[in-house]
Design a protein around this motif. Structure first.
Motif, short mmCIF file in Angstrom:
data_model
loop_
_atom_site.label_atom_id
_atom_site.label_comp_id
_atom_site.label_asym_id
_atom_site.label_seq_id
_atom_site.Cartn_x
_atom_site.Cartn_y
_atom_site.Cartn_z
N ALA A 1 0.84 -1.19 0.00
CA ALA A 1 0.00 0.00 0.00
C ALA A 1 0.88 1.24 0.00
O ALA A 1 2.07 1.19 0.29
CB ALA A 1 -0.93 0.02 1.22
N VAL A 2 0.22 2.37 -0.32
CA VAL A 2 0.88 3.67 -0.27
C VAL A 2 -0.01 4.63 0.52
O VAL A 2 -1.21 4.40 0.67
CB VAL A 2 1.12 4.21 -1.71
N THR A 3 0.59 5.68 1.02
CA THR A 3 -0.14 6.75 1.68
C THR A 3 0.54 8.07 1.32
O THR A 3 1.43 8.10 0.45
CB THR A 3 -0.19 6.54 3.21
N HIS A 4 0.14 9.16 1.96
CA HIS A 4 0.82 10.44 1.75
C HIS A 4 2.30 10.27 2.07
O HIS A 4 2.67 9.52 2.98
CB HIS A 4 0.21 11.50 2.67
N HIS A 5 3.16 10.96 1.31
CA HIS A 5 4.60 10.74 1.46
C HIS A 5 5.09 11.01 2.88
O HIS A 5 6.05 10.39 3.33
CB HIS A 5 5.38 11.59 0.46
N SER B 1 5.74 1.08 9.60
CA SER B 1 5.92 0.64 10.98
C SER B 1 4.79 -0.27 11.45
O SER B 1 4.93 -0.95 12.47
CB SER B 1 6.03 1.85 11.91
N THR B 2 3.67 -0.29 10.73
CA THR B 2 2.54 -1.16 11.10
C THR B 2 2.64 -2.55 10.49
O THR B 2 1.76 -3.38 10.72
CB THR B 2 1.21 -0.53 10.66
N GLY B 3 3.68 -2.78 9.69
CA GLY B 3 3.82 -4.08 9.04
C GLY B 3 3.32 -4.11 7.61
O GLY B 3 3.36 -5.15 6.96
N VAL B 4 2.87 -2.97 7.10
CA VAL B 4 2.45 -2.86 5.71
C VAL B 4 3.70 -2.73 4.83
O VAL B 4 4.69 -2.11 5.21
CB VAL B 4 1.52 -1.64 5.50
N ARG B 5 3.64 -3.33 3.64
CA ARG B 5 4.73 -3.18 2.67
C ARG B 5 4.51 -1.88 1.91
O ARG B 5 3.80 -1.84 0.90
CB ARG B 5 4.76 -4.38 1.73
N ALA B 6 5.11 -0.82 2.40
CA ALA B 6 4.89 0.51 1.84
C ALA B 6 5.61 0.64 0.50
O ALA B 6 6.81 0.34 0.39
CB ALA B 6 5.39 1.57 2.81
N VAL B 7 4.87 1.06 -0.52
CA VAL B 7 5.39 1.20 -1.88
C VAL B 7 5.24 2.66 -2.31
O VAL B 7 4.15 3.23 -2.23
CB VAL B 7 4.62 0.30 -2.86
N ARG B 8 6.33 3.26 -2.76
CA ARG B 8 6.27 4.65 -3.20
C ARG B 8 5.82 4.70 -4.66
O ARG B 8 6.63 4.57 -5.58
CB ARG B 8 7.63 5.33 -3.01
N ALA B 9 4.53 4.86 -4.86
CA ALA B 9 3.94 4.97 -6.19
C ALA B 9 2.69 5.81 -6.09
O ALA B 9 2.17 6.04 -4.99
CB ALA B 9 3.62 3.58 -6.75
N ARG B 10 2.20 6.30 -7.21
CA ARG B 10 0.98 7.12 -7.20
C ARG B 10 -0.21 6.28 -6.78
O ARG B 10 -1.03 6.69 -5.95
CB ARG B 10 0.77 7.68 -8.61
#
Length: 213
Positions: free
Chosen positions: A139-143, A151-160
């Motif tokens: 998932a992605v969120t605001h930069h 930090s919650t265990g989500v695989r953060a991906v930097r994409a639109r």
């Protein structure tokens, strides 16, 4: 298909209105194949946005048994600075208050249903992550919230836009337009999405990252 866009006190209005207009216009262009409504965990009510005194009226209750698509916005507030506790007007504090309502079990039902696509804009993915619902997902969120998301265990991906199957997320607030167009193309095909893109004079930007099959 019914798309339900979730409202909670302190929501970011652009996170809601951008996908609402895109999905509504696309559904109309596809002869009513998709309809959109604003909902809350409590049912019909006036919901105050994080940008006072703006509010929107929800017309129903979040019901994952009816919806094929559930869209979760983020909050409008200040980003915390440093490592101290978040103040009441900060995005994390607003999201935490949303979790202290009847919303989490309904979101869990939506995430758990294989026939429902859950989509988020901006801090909406952080809301799901804080509820413990998307650990291990992409998932992605605001930069400014990417470290908190990771930090919650989500695989953060930097994409639109990040497409992880039945979980689709978008980054900053204007990415709700691109999220809506991506969902239109995914669910209804390219023609409604292209029609809305031209109608709104908006050219999709950034990367749509898709999880490996």
């Amino acid at each position: 298909m019914l798309a339900q866009i979730v409202l909670f006190d302190g929501f970011d209005p652009l996170d809601v209105v951008a996908p609402y207009e895109v999905l509504h216009a696309g559904g109309a262009a596809a002869d009513g194949a998709l309809t959109v409504e604003l909902v809350t965990a409590e049912g019909p009510r006036e919901v105050t946005a994080g940008i006072a005194p703006l509010s929107l009226r929800a017309v129903g209750r979040l019901d994952p048994a009816r919806a094929g698509l559930v869209v979760v916005p983020g909050a409008a507030g200040r980003m915390p600075r440093g490592t101290g506790p978040a103040d009441d007007g900060s995005v994390p504090a607003i999201l935490a208050r949303a979790l202290d309502t009847g919303l989490p079990p309904l979101l869990k039902e939506a995430v758990d249903r294989t026939d429902v696509c859950v989509a988020t804009v901006c801090g909406g993915s952080l809301l799901l992550a804080m509820a413990g619902l998307i650990g291990g997902r992409h998932a992605v969120t605001h930069h400014e919230g990417m470290d908190a998301l990771a930090s919650t265990g989500v695989r953060a991906v930097r994409a639109r836009v990040v497409d992880d199957g039945d979980l689709v997320s978008a980054g900053g607030v204007t990415s709700g337009l691109d999220l809506g167009l991506h969902l239109l193309e995914r669910e209804l095909g390219p023609q409604p999405a292209l029609f809305v893109e031209r109608l709104f004079a908006h050219e999709r930007r950034g990367v749509v990252w898709r999880a490996p099959a």
